[in-house]
Design a protein around this motif. Sequence first.
Motif, mmCIF file in Angstrom:
data_model
loop_
_atom_site.group_PDB
_atom_site.id
_atom_site.type_symbol
_atom_site.label_atom_id
_atom_site.label_comp_id
_atom_site.label_asym_id
_atom_site.label_seq_id
_atom_site.Cartn_x
_atom_site.Cartn_y
_atom_site.Cartn_z
ATOM 1 N N LYS A 1 43.819 36.542 48.349
ATOM 2 C CA LYS A 1 43.744 36.678 49.795
ATOM 3 C C LYS A 1 44.701 37.787 50.226
ATOM 4 O O LYS A 1 45.742 37.989 49.604
ATOM 5 N N SER A 2 44.357 38.470 51.290
ATOM 6 C CA SER A 2 45.255 39.521 51.762
ATOM 7 C C SER A 2 45.257 39.589 53.273
ATOM 8 O O SER A 2 44.264 39.287 53.924
ATOM 9 N N ASP A 3 46.411 39.959 53.799
ATOM 10 C CA ASP A 3 46.567 40.218 55.224
ATOM 11 C C ASP A 3 47.191 41.600 55.341
ATOM 12 O O ASP A 3 48.360 41.788 55.003
ATOM 13 N N LEU A 4 46.399 42.565 55.789
ATOM 14 C CA LEU A 4 46.855 43.942 55.909
ATOM 15 C C LEU A 4 47.073 44.325 57.366
ATOM 16 O O LEU A 4 47.141 45.507 57.696
ATOM 17 N N SER A 5 47.227 43.347 58.223
ATOM 18 C CA SER A 5 47.265 43.621 59.655
ATOM 19 C C SER A 5 48.609 44.126 60.140
ATOM 20 O O SER A 5 48.681 44.763 61.192
ATOM 21 N N GLY A 6 49.673 43.847 59.415
ATOM 22 C CA GLY A 6 51.002 44.209 59.890
ATOM 23 C C GLY A 6 51.697 45.235 59.024
ATOM 24 O O GLY A 6 51.124 45.777 58.075
ATOM 25 N N ALA A 7 52.955 45.494 59.338
ATOM 26 C CA ALA A 7 53.749 46.448 58.566
ATOM 27 C C ALA A 7 54.031 45.926 57.162
ATOM 28 O O ALA A 7 54.258 46.706 56.238
ATOM 29 N N VAL A 8 54.023 44.598 57.002
ATOM 30 C CA VAL A 8 54.193 43.986 55.684
ATOM 31 C C VAL A 8 52.837 43.445 55.239
ATOM 32 O O VAL A 8 52.323 42.479 55.809
ATOM 33 N N ALA A 9 52.227 44.071 54.246
ATOM 34 C CA ALA A 9 50.956 43.587 53.702
ATOM 35 C C ALA A 9 51.232 42.401 52.792
ATOM 36 O O ALA A 9 52.137 42.462 51.950
ATOM 37 N N LYS A 10 50.468 41.321 52.934
ATOM 38 C CA LYS A 10 50.679 40.110 52.149
ATOM 39 C C LYS A 10 49.482 39.867 51.246
ATOM 40 O O LYS A 10 48.361 39.682 51.723
ATOM 41 N N LEU A 11 49.718 39.871 49.953
ATOM 42 C CA LEU A 11 48.691 39.612 48.951
ATOM 43 C C LEU A 11 49.018 38.299 48.274
ATOM 44 O O LEU A 11 50.117 38.110 47.754
ATOM 45 N N ILE A 12 48.042 37.377 48.256
ATOM 46 C CA ILE A 12 48.292 36.025 47.774
ATOM 47 C C ILE A 12 47.339 35.681 46.639
ATOM 48 O O ILE A 12 46.117 35.660 46.819
ATOM 49 N N LEU A 13 47.887 35.426 45.467
ATOM 50 C CA LEU A 13 47.086 34.939 44.341
ATOM 51 C C LEU A 13 46.584 33.551 44.719
ATOM 52 O O LEU A 13 47.375 32.680 45.093
ATOM 53 N N ASN A 14 45.276 33.319 44.590
ATOM 54 C CA ASN A 14 44.682 32.163 45.250
ATOM 55 C C ASN A 14 43.941 31.228 44.292
ATOM 56 O O ASN A 14 42.745 30.990 44.426
ATOM 57 N N ARG A 15 44.679 30.716 43.309
ATOM 58 C CA ARG A 15 44.134 29.658 42.441
ATOM 59 C C ARG A 15 45.185 28.553 42.350
ATOM 60 O O ARG A 15 45.717 28.248 41.273
ATOM 61 N N ALA A 16 45.489 27.973 43.484
ATOM 62 C CA ALA A 16 46.594 27.020 43.557
ATOM 63 C C ALA A 16 46.428 25.858 42.581
ATOM 64 O O ALA A 16 47.410 25.347 42.033
ATOM 65 N N ASP A 17 45.186 25.434 42.344
ATOM 66 C CA ASP A 17 44.954 24.302 41.456
ATOM 67 C C ASP A 17 45.287 24.623 40.008
ATOM 68 O O ASP A 17 45.476 23.723 39.184
ATOM 69 N N ARG A 18 45.370 25.916 39.666
ATOM 70 C CA ARG A 18 45.732 26.361 38.314
ATOM 71 C C ARG A 18 47.077 27.080 38.321
ATOM 72 O O ARG A 18 47.383 27.830 37.395
ATOM 73 N N LEU A 19 47.886 26.818 39.356
ATOM 74 C CA LEU A 19 49.160 27.530 39.533
ATOM 75 C C LEU A 19 48.952 29.036 39.430
ATOM 76 O O LEU A 19 49.782 29.768 38.918
ATOM 77 N N ASN A 20 47.796 29.487 39.951
ATOM 78 C CA ASN A 20 47.454 30.909 40.037
ATOM 79 C C ASN A 20 47.431 31.606 38.687
ATOM 80 O O ASN A 20 47.823 32.772 38.565
ATOM 81 N N ALA A 21 46.960 30.884 37.666
ATOM 82 C CA ALA A 21 46.796 31.497 36.349
ATOM 83 C C ALA A 21 45.883 32.710 36.455
ATOM 84 O O ALA A 21 44.869 32.685 37.151
ATOM 85 N N MET A 22 46.243 33.777 35.763
ATOM 86 C CA MET A 22 45.552 35.051 35.893
ATOM 87 C C MET A 22 44.251 35.077 35.101
ATOM 88 O O MET A 22 44.179 34.621 33.960
ATOM 89 N N THR A 23 43.219 35.604 35.732
ATOM 90 C CA THR A 23 41.937 35.862 35.077
ATOM 91 C C THR A 23 41.623 37.351 35.236
ATOM 92 O O THR A 23 42.203 38.020 36.097
ATOM 93 N N PRO A 24 40.689 37.888 34.451
ATOM 94 C CA PRO A 24 40.311 39.294 34.647
ATOM 95 C C PRO A 24 39.832 39.576 36.066
ATOM 96 O O PRO A 24 40.132 40.625 36.633
ATOM 97 N N ALA A 25 39.087 38.630 36.663
ATOM 98 C CA ALA A 25 38.589 38.838 38.021
ATOM 99 C C ALA A 25 39.737 38.880 39.023
ATOM 100 O O ALA A 25 39.758 39.716 39.937
ATOM 101 N N MET A 26 40.705 37.980 38.866
ATOM 102 C CA MET A 26 41.866 37.996 39.764
ATOM 103 C C MET A 26 42.645 39.290 39.587
ATOM 104 O O MET A 26 43.089 39.919 40.562
ATOM 105 N N ASP A 27 42.814 39.708 38.355
ATOM 106 C CA ASP A 27 43.523 40.945 38.042
ATOM 107 C C ASP A 27 42.862 42.122 38.762
ATOM 108 O O ASP A 27 43.525 42.950 39.384
ATOM 109 N N SER A 28 41.545 42.184 38.688
ATOM 110 C CA SER A 28 40.802 43.265 39.320
ATOM 111 C C SER A 28 40.914 43.204 40.839
ATOM 112 O O SER A 28 41.105 44.228 41.516
#
Length: 277
Positions: free
Chosen positions: A21-48
């Motif tokens: 998820k991302s919020d680019l609306s302000g001066a601070v852009a917020k990017l959030i890894l969004n697989r909370a049920d897996r403690l945001n374990a990285m996948t190729p799709a998430m990486d991309s």
Amino acid sequence: MTDKNTQPLATACPEQSELVKSDLSGAVAKLILNRADRLNAMTPAMDSQLRSAFLAAQAAKHCKVILITGAGKGFCSGADQTATQPAEAADTGWQQVPRHIDEFRFGYLMTATKPTIAAVNGAAIGVGLVLASLCDIRLAVSDAKLGFPYARLGLIAEYGIAHRLTNLVGHGVATELLLSGRLFDAIEAFGFGLINHVAERDRFEKFVNAYTQELSTRCSPRSMRVIKQQLLGSQTQSFMDAARQSGRELTQARQSADYAAAKNARREKRLPSFTEE
């Protein structure tokens, strides 16, 4: 825990993708890894998706700082190694030998012209801690569990982390952490310099918002961009090369609109209004 001008780290961002998820609306852009049920374990799709979201933040002219964090109680617990996605599949496309830093898996973090902040809100293990380590600054909740468990998994120090970690904490500490593969918490990591600031969980979000807001309002984007270039270049420069570069950059800085804005702001006892990128 946030004032009216800030949003919660992981609850108020508009839906942009399933995995990031991302919020680019302000001066601070917020990017959030969004697989909370897996403690945001990285996948190729998430990486991309993370790369795409980051590059969008980098391109947004109003964005001055890029923040990466995780949904839920984890930052990134490592590479996803579930039965439906074996390690071999997860590694597809990640093992190519890069010719340039921009081709490296997380190279965009190091070459970005804007400061990158990792808000480590929970477990950061393996590739998750590599991701955080390659950001410019790391803020962590005090009870976050961290580790590079490669030696315990029959693996090696991946994605250049042996080099990066040595630069961050010194050869002795990097050696012990990588050879032992042990877990450690954010307070210990703060002690040896891997984590820049630590806050208790009940005030972490407020601290992160205040810290990133200060960077976005009090620091010149032009200055931060040049300083990042200096830091990256210092990895291969001699001291005299770095000194000569700083002399050239200082001359240009003193002629910049941001330098004039900072002088005027000090004289008028107010915050500066920086205009340069």
